[in-house]
Design a protein around this motif. Structure first.
Motif, PDB file in Angstrom:
ATOM      1  N   TYR A 108      36.352  48.327  59.382  1.00 34.68           N
ATOM      2  CA  TYR A 108      37.112  49.071  58.823  1.00 34.68           C
ATOM      3  C   TYR A 108      37.555  50.331  59.855  1.00 34.68           C
ATOM      4  O   TYR A 108      36.889  50.323  60.875  1.00 34.68           O
ATOM      5  CB  TYR A 108      36.714  49.820  57.479  1.00 34.68           C
ATOM      6  CG  TYR A 108      36.457  48.731  56.469  1.00 34.68           C
ATOM      7  CD1 TYR A 108      37.394  48.108  55.910  1.00 34.68           C
ATOM      8  CD2 TYR A 108      35.042  48.558  56.268  1.00 34.68           C
ATOM      9  CE1 TYR A 108      37.116  47.099  55.097  1.00 34.68           C
ATOM     10  CE2 TYR A 108      34.800  47.575  55.127  1.00 34.68           C
ATOM     11  CZ  TYR A 108      35.744  46.900  54.632  1.00 34.68           C
ATOM     12  OH  TYR A 108      35.604  45.684  53.778  1.00 34.68           O
ATOM     13  N   TYR A 147      31.625  53.617  40.328  1.00 37.69           N
ATOM     14  CA  TYR A 147      31.647  55.087  41.322  1.00 37.69           C
ATOM     15  C   TYR A 147      31.331  56.202  40.471  1.00 37.69           C
ATOM     16  O   TYR A 147      30.647  57.111  41.068  1.00 37.69           O
ATOM     17  CB  TYR A 147      33.125  55.012  41.594  1.00 37.69           C
ATOM     18  CG  TYR A 147      33.083  56.299  42.762  1.00 37.69           C
ATOM     19  CD1 TYR A 147      32.120  56.228  43.948  1.00 37.69           C
ATOM     20  CD2 TYR A 147      34.050  56.926  43.042  1.00 37.69           C
ATOM     21  CE1 TYR A 147      32.172  57.522  44.834  1.00 37.69           C
ATOM     22  CE2 TYR A 147      34.056  58.063  43.826  1.00 37.69           C
ATOM     23  CZ  TYR A 147      33.237  58.255  44.722  1.00 37.69           C
ATOM     24  OH  TYR A 147      33.456  59.418  45.832  1.00 37.69           O
ATOM     25  N   ILE A 197      34.260  45.796  44.769  1.00 37.90           N
ATOM     26  CA  ILE A 197      35.696  45.750  44.528  1.00 37.90           C
ATOM     27  C   ILE A 197      36.710  46.124  45.454  1.00 37.90           C
ATOM     28  O   ILE A 197      37.796  45.617  45.762  1.00 37.90           O
ATOM     29  CB  ILE A 197      35.847  46.560  43.029  1.00 37.90           C
ATOM     30  CG1 ILE A 197      34.879  46.051  41.787  1.00 37.90           C
ATOM     31  CG2 ILE A 197      37.193  46.430  42.516  1.00 37.90           C
ATOM     32  CD1 ILE A 197      34.692  46.921  40.664  1.00 37.90           C
ATOM     33  N   ASP A 198      36.324  47.434  46.093  1.00 40.61           N
ATOM     34  CA  ASP A 198      37.130  47.946  47.115  1.00 40.61           C
ATOM     35  C   ASP A 198      36.072  48.202  48.235  1.00 40.61           C
ATOM     36  O   ASP A 198      35.727  49.473  48.551  1.00 40.61           O
ATOM     37  CB  ASP A 198      37.729  49.208  46.509  1.00 40.61           C
ATOM     38  CG  ASP A 198      38.782  49.754  47.580  1.00 40.61           C
ATOM     39  OD1 ASP A 198      38.707  49.379  48.706  1.00 40.61           O
ATOM     40  OD2 ASP A 198      39.162  50.892  47.478  1.00 40.61           O
ATOM     41  N   SER A 213      36.674  48.826  51.192  1.00 46.43           N
ATOM     42  CA  SER A 213      37.294  49.737  52.473  1.00 46.43           C
ATOM     43  C   SER A 213      37.328  51.109  51.861  1.00 46.43           C
ATOM     44  O   SER A 213      37.777  52.017  52.576  1.00 46.43           O
ATOM     45  CB  SER A 213      38.782  49.319  52.598  1.00 46.43           C
ATOM     46  OG  SER A 213      39.510  49.510  51.534  1.00 46.43           O
ATOM     47  N   ASP A 214      36.764  51.584  50.661  1.00 45.66           N
ATOM     48  CA  ASP A 214      36.855  52.865  50.438  1.00 45.66           C
ATOM     49  C   ASP A 214      35.672  53.721  50.927  1.00 45.66           C
ATOM     50  O   ASP A 214      34.510  53.531  50.722  1.00 45.66           O
ATOM     51  CB  ASP A 214      36.508  53.049  48.958  1.00 45.66           C
ATOM     52  CG  ASP A 214      36.691  54.416  48.383  1.00 45.66           C
ATOM     53  OD1 ASP A 214      36.412  55.272  48.686  1.00 45.66           O
ATOM     54  OD2 ASP A 214      37.552  54.260  47.221  1.00 45.66           O
ATOM     55  N   TYR A 226      39.958  47.817  38.096  1.00 44.68           N
ATOM     56  CA  TYR A 226      40.157  49.311  38.542  1.00 44.68           C
ATOM     57  C   TYR A 226      39.093  50.299  37.587  1.00 44.68           C
ATOM     58  O   TYR A 226      38.267  50.945  38.033  1.00 44.68           O
ATOM     59  CB  TYR A 226      41.605  49.736  37.973  1.00 44.68           C
ATOM     60  CG  TYR A 226      41.586  51.172  37.803  1.00 44.68           C
ATOM     61  CD1 TYR A 226      41.990  51.944  38.837  1.00 44.68           C
ATOM     62  CD2 TYR A 226      41.529  51.692  36.596  1.00 44.68           C
ATOM     63  CE1 TYR A 226      41.999  53.427  38.643  1.00 44.68           C
ATOM     64  CE2 TYR A 226      41.974  53.231  36.335  1.00 44.68           C
ATOM     65  CZ  TYR A 226      41.743  53.980  37.628  1.00 44.68           C
ATOM     66  OH  TYR A 226      42.242  55.383  37.192  1.00 44.68           O
ATOM     67  N   LEU A 245      35.469  49.700  38.908  1.00 43.27           N
ATOM     68  CA  LEU A 245      35.446  50.367  40.156  1.00 43.27           C
ATOM     69  C   LEU A 245      35.246  51.828  39.912  1.00 43.27           C
ATOM     70  O   LEU A 245      34.433  52.516  40.179  1.00 43.27           O
ATOM     71  CB  LEU A 245      36.906  50.281  40.733  1.00 43.27           C
ATOM     72  CG  LEU A 245      36.967  51.224  41.980  1.00 43.27           C
ATOM     73  CD1 LEU A 245      35.877  51.011  43.070  1.00 43.27           C
ATOM     74  CD2 LEU A 245      38.145  51.296  42.844  1.00 43.27           C
TER      75      LEU A 245
END
Length: 310
Positions: free
Chosen positions: A140, A80, A105-106, A108-109, A73, A76
């Protein structure tokens, strides 16, 4: 317990939630005096500086987190956040690195994807936009913002079939969301589908009546069609809503430039300069106006100032 760092962290986030960003910074600073590597306070400091548009200080806060060596987290959020600062500071190559780190890390964001594609757009890397947007679309949920940016990239490198397919998809899947509506309208305007763009913007203004972005984009749509009275009418509506803002004054100057009224354009830009003297667009537009008036030396000075900013 006022000697507890976490007390000040919680206080900072309370102030942040109330849009009291300076008070939030003060609280996070006290927290970090007690515990210098408290990650939540470092994040809060970055968020608060960003909200205050002090992007260099915000970047320093996020960079401190990355230097500590974090994962998950915190990696990330810091990556970002640093990428967003570098976007504002017009550092596209550096921002791309941070957005790619965040996506690892993510993946799909949607927000991270949009900012990544925008940085590739800023760097004129249109093939890369097509490649990366295609990757997103395969994996996605369909997102109008992504399709719209894909359409613009296809337009820029003369791939009309890809452009039309992406635009139709953007219109079909757009949600009642500021990002989706803006990028869809912007893409439609870019490819001269003005009536479609205008329809999206008029719907958007009904749902988001206080969103300045939709007003200024609609001004641009009218301007592209040489509908000067309609453009000025939208500017008057925006002035009644939000007063004299930098973006309103830039829009007004654009209309006056198109009408050949360079004196009025200069007056609007001088007012914009008083609000945002470090905005490269203001310098660029003033340089253009000076050039049209035969004030070549002043034009060169303003152009160089604009280049120094961007």
């Amino acid at each position: 317990n006022t000697e507890n760092a976490y007390y000040y962290t919680d206080l900072g986030f309370y102030y942040f939630s109330q849009f009291q960003y300076q008070e939030a910074l003060d609280a996070f600073s006290v927290s970090l005096e007690i515990e210098p590597e408290l990650l939540d306070s470092l994040l809060g400091m970055g968020y608060s500086y960003f909200a205050l548009e002090d992007y260099e200080s915000a970047a320093d806060g996020f960079q401190r987190i990355l230097e500590i060596g974090v994962e998950g987290y915190y990696l990330l959020e810091a990556s970002y956040g640093l990428g967003r600062c570098q976007t504002e500071l017009i550092q596209p190559a550096e921002a791309i690195v941070q957005y790619e780190t965040a996506l690892a890390i993510d993946p799909s964001d949607e927000s991270i994807w949009i900012f990544l594609l925008l940085e590739h757009f800023r760097s004129a890397e249109f093939e890369e936009i097509l490649n990366r947007s295609g990757e997103y679309i395969e994996n996605y949920p369909e997102t109008a913002s992504i399709y719209a940016l894909r359409a613009i990239a296809a337009y820029m490198i003369d791939q009309p079939s890809v452009m039309e397919e992406a635009l139709d998809k953007a219109i079909a899947v757009k949600q009642n969301d500021v990002s989706d509506l803006f990028y869809t309208a912007f893409a439609l305007s870019m490819v001269d589908r003005f009536s479609d763009a205008e329809a999206v913007l008029l719907d958007a203004r009904q749902d988001f009546p206080d969103e300045e972005l939709f007003f200024t984009t609609l001004v641009g749509t009218h301007l592209a069609q040489k509908e000067y009275d309609a453009a000025l009418s939208v500017i008057d509506e925006l002035r009644a809503l939000s007063g004299e803002t930098k973006d309103l004054l830039l829009s007004l100057a654009s209309v006056k430039i198109e009408q050949g009224d360079f004196e009025a354009a200069e007056a609007a830009l001088n007012d914009a300069y008083a609000i945002a003297s470090n905005d490269w667009e203001v310098h660029n537009d003033l340089a253009f106006v000076y050039l049209q008036q035969g004030r070549n030396e002043e034009a060169e000075i303003k152009a160089r100032e604009g280049l120094a900013l961007n």
